[in-house]
Design a protein around this motif. Structure first.
Motif, PDB file in Angstrom:
ATOM      1  N   LEU A 117      -8.154  -1.872  -8.817  1.00  0.00           N
ATOM      2  CA  LEU A 117      -8.061  -0.566  -8.175  1.00  0.00           C
ATOM      3  C   LEU A 117      -7.597  -0.664  -6.726  1.00  0.00           C
ATOM      4  CD1 LEU A 117     -11.347   1.069  -9.527  1.00  0.00           C
ATOM      5  CD2 LEU A 117      -9.028   1.312 -10.426  1.00  0.00           C
ATOM      6  N   LEU A 118      -7.317  -1.872  -6.256  1.00  0.00           N
ATOM      7  CA  LEU A 118      -6.915  -2.095  -4.869  1.00  0.00           C
ATOM      8  C   LEU A 118      -5.412  -2.366  -4.789  1.00  0.00           C
ATOM      9  CD1 LEU A 118      -9.864  -4.420  -3.803  1.00  0.00           C
ATOM     10  CD2 LEU A 118      -9.624  -1.968  -3.362  1.00  0.00           C
ATOM     11  N   PRO A 119      -4.793  -2.103  -3.629  1.00  0.00           N
ATOM     12  CA  PRO A 119      -3.347  -2.320  -3.466  1.00  0.00           C
ATOM     13  C   PRO A 119      -3.042  -3.795  -3.194  1.00  0.00           C
ATOM     14  CG  PRO A 119      -4.238  -1.412  -1.451  1.00  0.00           C
ATOM     15  CD  PRO A 119      -5.389  -1.457  -2.435  1.00  0.00           C
ATOM     16  N   GLU A 120      -3.293  -4.635  -4.173  1.00  0.00           N
ATOM     17  CA  GLU A 120      -3.220  -6.080  -3.951  1.00  0.00           C
ATOM     18  C   GLU A 120      -1.845  -6.527  -3.456  1.00  0.00           C
ATOM     19  OE1 GLU A 120      -4.025 -10.305  -6.299  1.00  0.00           O
ATOM     20  OE2 GLU A 120      -4.599  -8.399  -7.218  1.00  0.00           O
ATOM     21  N   ARG A 121      -0.790  -6.013  -4.045  1.00  0.00           N
ATOM     22  CA  ARG A 121       0.549  -6.433  -3.631  1.00  0.00           C
ATOM     23  C   ARG A 121       0.806  -6.089  -2.166  1.00  0.00           C
ATOM     24  NH1 ARG A 121       5.147  -3.904  -3.000  1.00  0.00           N
ATOM     25  NH2 ARG A 121       4.325  -1.981  -3.913  1.00  0.00           N
ATOM     26  N   LEU A 122       0.411  -4.884  -1.755  1.00  0.00           N
ATOM     27  CA  LEU A 122       0.587  -4.473  -0.362  1.00  0.00           C
ATOM     28  C   LEU A 122      -0.227  -5.357   0.578  1.00  0.00           C
ATOM     29  CD1 LEU A 122       0.430  -0.560  -0.624  1.00  0.00           C
ATOM     30  CD2 LEU A 122       2.459  -1.994  -0.428  1.00  0.00           C
ATOM     31  N   VAL A 123      -1.453  -5.681   0.188  1.00  0.00           N
ATOM     32  CA  VAL A 123      -2.327  -6.485   1.046  1.00  0.00           C
ATOM     33  C   VAL A 123      -1.779  -7.895   1.221  1.00  0.00           C
ATOM     34  CG1 VAL A 123      -4.622  -7.529   1.214  1.00  0.00           C
ATOM     35  CG2 VAL A 123      -4.395  -5.132   0.524  1.00  0.00           C
ATOM     36  N   ARG A 124      -1.375  -8.518   0.129  1.00  0.00           N
ATOM     37  CA  ARG A 124      -0.858  -9.892   0.234  1.00  0.00           C
ATOM     38  C   ARG A 124       0.401  -9.954   1.095  1.00  0.00           C
ATOM     39  NH1 ARG A 124      -3.171 -13.656  -2.898  1.00  0.00           N
ATOM     40  NH2 ARG A 124      -4.527 -12.988  -4.604  1.00  0.00           N
ATOM     41  N   ALA A 125       1.294  -8.990   0.895  1.00  0.00           N
ATOM     42  CA  ALA A 125       2.521  -8.974   1.695  1.00  0.00           C
ATOM     43  C   ALA A 125       2.214  -8.714   3.170  1.00  0.00           C
ATOM     44  CB  ALA A 125       3.473  -7.915   1.149  1.00  0.00           C
ATOM     45  N   GLN A 358       2.861   1.681   4.874  1.00  0.00           N
ATOM     46  CA  GLN A 358       3.892   1.447   3.866  1.00  0.00           C
ATOM     47  C   GLN A 358       4.022   2.679   2.969  1.00  0.00           C
ATOM     48  OE1 GLN A 358       5.967  -1.150   3.305  1.00  0.00           O
ATOM     49  NE2 GLN A 358       5.187  -2.248   5.098  1.00  0.00           N
ATOM     50  N   PRO A 359       5.233   2.998   2.494  1.00  0.00           N
ATOM     51  CA  PRO A 359       5.377   4.120   1.547  1.00  0.00           C
ATOM     52  C   PRO A 359       4.513   3.943   0.295  1.00  0.00           C
ATOM     53  CG  PRO A 359       7.524   3.407   2.354  1.00  0.00           C
ATOM     54  CD  PRO A 359       6.529   2.397   2.844  1.00  0.00           C
ATOM     55  N   GLY A 360       4.303   2.683  -0.084  1.00  0.00           N
ATOM     56  CA  GLY A 360       3.512   2.433  -1.278  1.00  0.00           C
ATOM     57  C   GLY A 360       2.043   2.786  -1.136  1.00  0.00           C
ATOM     58  N   TRP A 361       1.543   2.963   0.097  1.00  0.00           N
ATOM     59  CA  TRP A 361       0.130   3.292   0.299  1.00  0.00           C
ATOM     60  C   TRP A 361      -0.191   4.669  -0.273  1.00  0.00           C
ATOM     61  CZ3 TRP A 361      -4.609   1.944   0.782  1.00  0.00           C
ATOM     62  CH2 TRP A 361      -5.560   2.763   1.391  1.00  0.00           C
ATOM     63  N   ARG A 362       0.608   5.660   0.033  1.00  0.00           N
ATOM     64  CA  ARG A 362       0.365   6.999  -0.492  1.00  0.00           C
ATOM     65  C   ARG A 362       0.521   7.019  -2.004  1.00  0.00           C
ATOM     66  NH1 ARG A 362      -2.988   9.555   2.520  1.00  0.00           N
ATOM     67  NH2 ARG A 362      -2.518   9.131   4.700  1.00  0.00           N
ATOM     68  N   SER A 363       1.476   6.265  -2.510  1.00  0.00           N
ATOM     69  CA  SER A 363       1.638   6.187  -3.966  1.00  0.00           C
ATOM     70  C   SER A 363       0.404   5.564  -4.602  1.00  0.00           C
ATOM     71  CB  SER A 363       2.881   5.362  -4.313  1.00  0.00           C
ATOM     72  OG  SER A 363       4.046   5.966  -3.799  1.00  0.00           O
ATOM     73  N   HIS A 364      -0.132   4.539  -3.937  1.00  0.00           N
ATOM     74  CA  HIS A 364      -1.347   3.901  -4.457  1.00  0.00           C
ATOM     75  C   HIS A 364      -2.504   4.893  -4.516  1.00  0.00           C
ATOM     76  CE1 HIS A 364      -4.721   1.184  -4.933  1.00  0.00           C
ATOM     77  NE2 HIS A 364      -5.243   1.694  -3.828  1.00  0.00           N
TER      78      HIS A 364
END
Length: 470
Positions: A117-125, A358-364
């Protein structure tokens, strides 16, 4: 006289019902009228009282019978919370939410969401990028990265209505998780031996932080819609408290959410008494059915001290949060935090800022809502089927937890131990009360690992509760 006769019939029939087998036919009203030498109206009143207690049930055209299943009535002793005050001592053991458990167990005790349930890809990057910048080798300002301060300020300012001056980056203090912020707020604004209002039940970490700071807790009973503003008003009047710690949105453990009317009434009470409202918005990003609307967005005169955490929504490894406070209160809190931790890792701050911009945060976050809703609803349905005596008063509209009231008289520690022996880990609700618990409760997390085992978990809990009643 009629009242005396009714009471006499109710007492006699309650004793008769207690000795009768479930399903036994109750004598007819005509027979009872003759037996007790009472009027038909008096007998009817007595029968209505017995039915209201759940002792008998009528079957139209057939008769009246001893109720086969006699549900225990949940008694609310919450009013005693305010009357008795907080406990003078508390165990120093780890919270049940902090325990490590066997890998095969169904862990529903933790306060954190599952990794999926966490934004793992965003966090690692974000961590990889932060490690390549200068923040990996330099110290951060005591109040935090200016860019991250600005993000937290803008996030709250977006909810401010017209006419309210929004916070600025200068009002923000970046902290290492909200727990450290609570400790500093309580030390800086309340102080040892001074009273502070707190919802009951409430977050166990806040209770612990207040006790470690020497603060005298004043419990205020709360429900799904928040505490009664009149009770809060009286508590301020009676104690002269300088602050009220509360979770108006998706409270831990209850999942409760203050109604707008309650929030405004309590904010006005705080202002009248020249006090602070410490608003813990830990679940801001964990909304399901309604958006989070911080009370701090309505305040520009410094009465609300606002806590906003990213730990639960970004990653437990990125313990980054913020305190937003204005005026001298800001300076006192910053001084306490700087004395305790000096500054927060620049790498963690940079990574957190990277993720949330990141744009992906809102999508997450948009994708997280249906995932949390599905888990919540699956667990609720499983409990209704397999553990119906574990009562959920209100479906939480956000957050991570269900707050279950067990049948009256349940030995909760024994239920927790028995569940663990059968492979289910749940949290005893006792530690979420600053005083004696107002009833037998469990807190269970619907966002943890193994959602596919929710049915199994509900069957275990239902079996344990059935054994408890046997």
């Amino acid at each position: 006289m009629d009242n005396d006769s009714t009471g006499r019939i109710v007492a006699a029939m309650a004793a008769w019902i207690a000795a009768a087998p479930p399903g036994a036919r109750v004598p007819s009203n005509r027979a009872l009228t003759a037996e007790f030498a009472a009027s038909p109206v008096t007998v009817q009143n007595a029968m209505r009282q017995l039915a209201g207690r759940g002792l008998i049930e009528s079957r139209p055209g057939v008769g009246t019978f001893v109720r086969a299943a006699r549900p225990a009535r949940s008694v609310d002793y919450g009013w005693q919370t305010a009357a008795l005050g907080a406990l003078p001592w508390r165990s120093g053991a780890l919270s049940s939410a902090q325990r490590s458990v066997a890998p095969a167990a169904i862990a529903m005790h933790s306060g954190y969401p599952a990794r999926e349930l966490l934004p793992e890809r965003l966090v690692r990057a974000a961590l990889a990028r932060a490690a390549r910048t200068d923040v990996a080798m330099t110290r951060s300002p005591a109040a935090g990265s200016p860019e991250l301060q600005a993000w937290f300020a803008a996030d709250l300012a977006a909810a401010a209505p017209p006419g309210v001056t929004p916070p600025t980056a200068r009002d923000v203090i970046v902290i290492s998780g909200s727990q450290s912020g609570l400790s500093s707020i309580f030390r800086a604004l309340v102080g040892p031996g001074q009273p502070m209002l707190i919802e009951s039940p409430s977050y166990w970490g806040a209770i612990l932080a207040a006790e470690q700071a020497g603060v005298t807790l004043v419990p205020v009973p709360t429900g799904p819609d928040g505490p009664d503003p009149d009770v809060v008003e009286r508590a301020f009047q009676d104690t002269g408290a300088r602050a009220f710690y509360a979770q108006p949105t998706f409270a831990n453990p209850t999942g409760g959410r203050w109604s707008p009317e309650t929030g405004i009434a309590i904010l006005e009470a705080v202002r009248r008494h020249g006090a602070f409202l410490v608003e813990d918005d830990w679940a801001h990003d964990l909304a399901i059915d309604v958006d989070a609307r911080p009370l701090a967005a309505l305040d520009d005169d410094g009465h609300v001290i606002y806590l906003r955490s990213l730990t639960k929504s970004v990653s437990p490894a990125l313990r980054v949060a913020a305190v937003i406070a204005r005026g001298p209160a800001h300076d006192r809190i910053l001084a306490d935090l700087a004395a305790e931790s000096m500054y927060i890792s620049g790498v963690l701050q940079a990574a957190a800022l990277d993720v949330v911009t990141q744009p992906g945060w809102r999508s997450h976050l948009r994708g997280l809502r249906p995932l949390l809703r599905a888990r919540r609803d699956l667990l609720v349905a499983s409990l209704r089927e397999h553990a119906p005596t574990a009562h959920l008063e209100r479906l939480p509209l956000g957050g991570l937890n269900l707050w279950l009231r067990l049948p009256e008289g349940t030995d909760v520690p024994r239920v927790v131990r028995t569940c663990e022996s059968r492979g289910l880990i749940v949290s005893d609700g006792t530690e979420w009360f600053p005083a004696e618990p107002a009833g037998p409760y469990l807190r269970i997390n619907y966002s943890g690992e193994d959602a596919g085992r929710f049915g199994e978990a509900a069957r275990i809990l239902g079996g344990v509760l059935a054994d408890e009643r046997a």
